[in-house]
Design an enzyme around this catalytic site. Structure first.
Site, PDB file in Angstrom:
ATOM      1  CG  ASP A   1      -6.274  -5.295   0.552  1.00  0.00           C
ATOM      2  OD1 ASP A   1      -6.143  -5.065  -0.674  1.00  0.00           O
ATOM      3  OD2 ASP A   1      -6.110  -6.435   1.040  1.00  0.00           O
ATOM      4  CG  ASN A   2      -2.657  -5.118  -0.473  1.00  0.00           C
ATOM      5  OD1 ASN A   2      -3.008  -5.705   0.554  1.00  0.00           O
ATOM      6  ND2 ASN A   2      -2.738  -5.683  -1.668  1.00  0.00           N
TER       7      ASN A   2
ATOM      8  CB  SER B   1      -7.192 -14.640   1.049  1.00  0.00           C
ATOM      9  OG  SER B   1      -6.585 -13.471   1.528  1.00  0.00           O
TER      10      SER B   1
ATOM     11  CG  HIS C   1      -6.712 -12.310   6.383  1.00  0.00           C
ATOM     12  ND1 HIS C   1      -6.106 -12.326   5.155  1.00  0.00           N
ATOM     13  CD2 HIS C   1      -6.027 -13.202   7.156  1.00  0.00           C
ATOM     14  CE1 HIS C   1      -5.097 -13.193   5.168  1.00  0.00           C
ATOM     15  NE2 HIS C   1      -5.041 -13.740   6.370  1.00  0.00           N
TER      16      HIS C   1
ATOM     17  CG  ASP D   1      -8.037  -8.898  -1.265  1.00  0.00           C
ATOM     18  OD1 ASP D   1      -6.902  -8.416  -1.139  1.00  0.00           O
ATOM     19  OD2 ASP D   1      -8.342 -10.012  -0.815  1.00  0.00           O
ATOM     20  CG  ASP D   2      -4.430  -8.459  -3.472  1.00  0.00           C
ATOM     21  OD1 ASP D   2      -4.178  -7.871  -2.410  1.00  0.00           O
ATOM     22  OD2 ASP D   2      -4.207  -9.668  -3.647  1.00  0.00           O
TER      23      ASP D   2
ATOM     24  CE  LYS E   1      -0.980  -9.311  -1.290  1.00  0.00           C
ATOM     25  NZ  LYS E   1      -1.996 -10.331  -1.615  1.00  0.00           N
TER      26      LYS E   1
ATOM     27  NE  ARG F   1      -8.045  -7.353   4.000  1.00  0.00           N
ATOM     28  CZ  ARG F   1      -9.039  -7.358   3.121  1.00  0.00           C
ATOM     29  NH1 ARG F   1     -10.289  -7.261   3.525  1.00  0.00           N
ATOM     30  NH2 ARG F   1      -8.783  -7.456   1.825  1.00  0.00           N
TER      31      ARG F   1
ATOM     32  CB  CYS G   1      -4.275  -9.230   3.516  1.00  0.00           C
ATOM     33  SG  CYS G   1      -5.965  -9.506   3.925  1.00  0.00           S
TER      34      CYS G   1
ATOM     35  CG  HIS H   1      -6.731 -12.464  -3.075  1.00  0.00           C
ATOM     36  ND1 HIS H   1      -5.611 -11.879  -2.540  1.00  0.00           N
ATOM     37  CD2 HIS H   1      -6.624 -13.798  -2.826  1.00  0.00           C
ATOM     38  CE1 HIS H   1      -4.849 -12.813  -1.995  1.00  0.00           C
ATOM     39  NE2 HIS H   1      -5.436 -13.985  -2.163  1.00  0.00           N
TER      40      HIS H   1
ATOM     41  CE  LYS I   1      -8.345 -11.115   2.696  1.00  0.00           C
ATOM     42  NZ  LYS I   1      -7.415 -10.933   1.568  1.00  0.00           N
TER      43      LYS I   1
END
Length: 537
Positions: A294-295, A155, A132, A37-38, A325, A81, A77, A244, A130
């Site tokens: 994811d980004n 998150s 989301h 994540d991130d 992001k 996904r 996010c 994240h 996660k």
């Protein structure tokens, strides 16, 4: 020259079929997709020499293939996904921005997930981490093709905890008494605790963040072991909380922000290493492990954000805001990516193929021997020839949807054509200093040659021969892409909200606290009080 013999045609057909079929094996391969994540492109030591905290990921790169031109399907996010699990951009699958804790909907139910396809093909399917993509009703992962789920519905900063970890600005712990003075801070969730699910049951609320990574590793290992013993192939989707915002307790003083981030990166790296060891011990040579993000980094978190590497989006930075992001600059969507499959994927290989998380769906479907769902189009490609080192050709055109920084969310106003990247709209997300780059529309588009300007610093001069030569091809590619989307079967996500669907294991307790650890957990039910915060299944 006469026509080819029937025997020659048969041989050619077999060869062509083999290019997309799984390697000769008596069993379908196992799949592990690990989504960070991130995470920044530069958070991987194999990508960026300044990063020292990822020895296990670097080992994975040395034993597999590293993709250096790999992109998330969106720069935020939920859309990212949704695209990974459907092989379709948000403009098709309907998920264009993030879902909330009060969201009624999620990934539209008419969209088919990768887990559903593989489940139908005989796979054991598990999701850990996660989600989301909607938690209410049949949007929950237990109804989206996953035999087993363990994780958080969104998150880990979207609910209070007793162990808040780190955030910038910091968020308070959950209240323990209804009479306690509530500390309210912007962008902090203080009313409802973060829940932890096992299948459709909340097993802890609030989550203990300091032990979450260890619990994910434990549950992932159990899933791999049980699936392996069953004799069925498995698909594990492991969506990490890292990076994240940091989860853990402070390192010893005098720790600074980068030390805190580095400690989290080390924890994530160790977790990936542990999963690799477990997978190797239960079928090495028959398991494909694919790691990506994811980004890009969440720049407004300052020293708690990841490393961009060289993808700094210099043109945007000069005008304010972040180029990471939520943006369509390289730092927003170019992510680290590794693929490991001993005996199948070449070791110590670096690929420059233009690839995306969109490709995971069609590639794994092809390798499993299953078929893609009909009556819809896919943005992803079967890139198994690239995985196996037979080719280094990926997408000719790759679309980058607006992800919150500028333009209408989900719309396509940035695209890649070979080494050229065209922006019809630009803008910067919130930066560490609080600045935001205003949206600017460009007609004709800004065009960068990424082969010569990876920092996206200086767009091509519109009067230059190079610009004039590539512009018609970009216009054609853009028009064709938009037409293809507009004539497809397009889904629409329900983004309505209702406090009654917020996950809550005990509506009578402050912040929806469960009973003391070790007591019976609460299985979710229908609410009797419309005003209560409860998850309906």
């Amino acid at each position: 020259v006469g026509p080819p013999s029937p025997q020659a045609v048969l041989v050619l057909a077999v060869v062509l079929a083999g290019l997309s079929a799984p390697p000769a094996s008596c069993r379908q391969p196992n799949f592990i997709v690990i989504l960070a994540d991130d995470v920044g492109w530069g958070d991987l030591g194999a990508n960026w020499a300044e990063t020292k905290e990822t020895p296990h990921l670097d080992e994975l790169a040395a034993e597999g293939t590293r993709f250096v031109d790999f992109h998330s399907a969106a720069s935020t996010c939920s859309p990212s996904r949704a695209s990974l699990l459907t092989g379709r951009l948000g403009a098709r699958n309907g998920v264009t921005h993030n879902f909330a804790i009060t969201s009624v909907g999620g990934l539209p139910l008419n969209e088919t997930t990768l887990a559903e396809v593989l489940q139908e093909a005989g796979y054991s399917t598990g999701a850990i981490g996660k989600w989301h993509l909607g938690h209410h009703g049949h949007h929950h992962p237990s109804f989206r093709g996953f035999d087993y789920y363990f994780g958080i519905p969104y998150s880990h900063d979207m609910g209070c905890t007793d162990t808040p970890g780190y955030n910038l600005p910091p968020c308070p712990a959950c209240p323990r008494h209804s009479t306690a003075a509530r500390i309210r801070r912007k962008n902090c969730y203080t009313e409802v605790a973060l829940p932890l699910f096992e299948n459709v049951t909340i097993v802890q609320q609030p989550v203990n963040l300091s032990s979450l990574a260890a619990r994910y590793a434990e549950k992932a290992a159990q899933f791999i072991q049980q699936a392996s013993h069953s004799g069925r192939p498995y698909f594990l989707y492991l969506a990490l909380a890292h990076m994240h915002v940091p989860l853990g307790v402070p390192p010893p003083p005098p720790a600074q922000g980068r030390d805190i981030y580095g400690a989290g990166l080390s924890e994530m790296d160790a977790l990936v290493g542990q999963i690799k060891r477990v997978a190797d011990s239960h079928g090495k040579g028959n398991t494909l492990l694919w790691f990506t993000g994811d980004n890009g980094p969440w720049a407004q978190k300052c020293e708690l954000a990841g490393r961009l590497g060289p993808f700094v989006g210099a043109w945007q930075r000069q005008r304010g805001g972040s180029s990471a992001k939520q943006t369509t600059w390289e730092g927003g969507h170019r992510v680290p990516a590794l693929a490991y499959w001993p005996g199948q994927i070449p070791a110590r290989r670096m690929s420059h193929a233009l690839l995306s998380t969109l490709d995971i769906f069609p590639t794994l479907v092809a390798l499993s021997g299953a078929a893609l769902p009909t009556n819809r189009r896919f943005d992803g490609l079967d890139v198994s020839p690239v995985l196996f080192g037979w080719s280094d050709v990926g997408h000719k055109v790759l679309l980058h949807p607006n992800s919150g920084a500028a333009g209408k969310v989900g719309e396509i106003e940035t695209l890649r054509l070979a080494q050229y990247k065209a922006f019809y709209t630009t803008g910067g997300a919130m930066a560490c200093d609080g600045s935001v780059g205003p949206a600017e529309h460009h007609q004709p588009p800004l065009i960068f040659n990424l082969d010569l300007d990876i920092q996206e610093q200086e767009p091509l001069d519109v009067a230059s021969r190079e610009y004039q030569a590539v512009l018609p091809a970009i216009h054609r590619a853009y028009a064709q892409a938009l037409e293809d989307i507009s004539t497809d079967n397009i889904s629409v996500a329900d983004y309505s909200q209702d406090p009654a669907v917020t996950p809550c294991c005990n509506v009578q307790h402050v912040a929806c606290r469960c009973q003391a650890l070790g007591a019976d957990t609460a299985t979710l039910d229908h609410p009797t009080d419309r005003g209560a915060t409860w998850l309906c299944l």
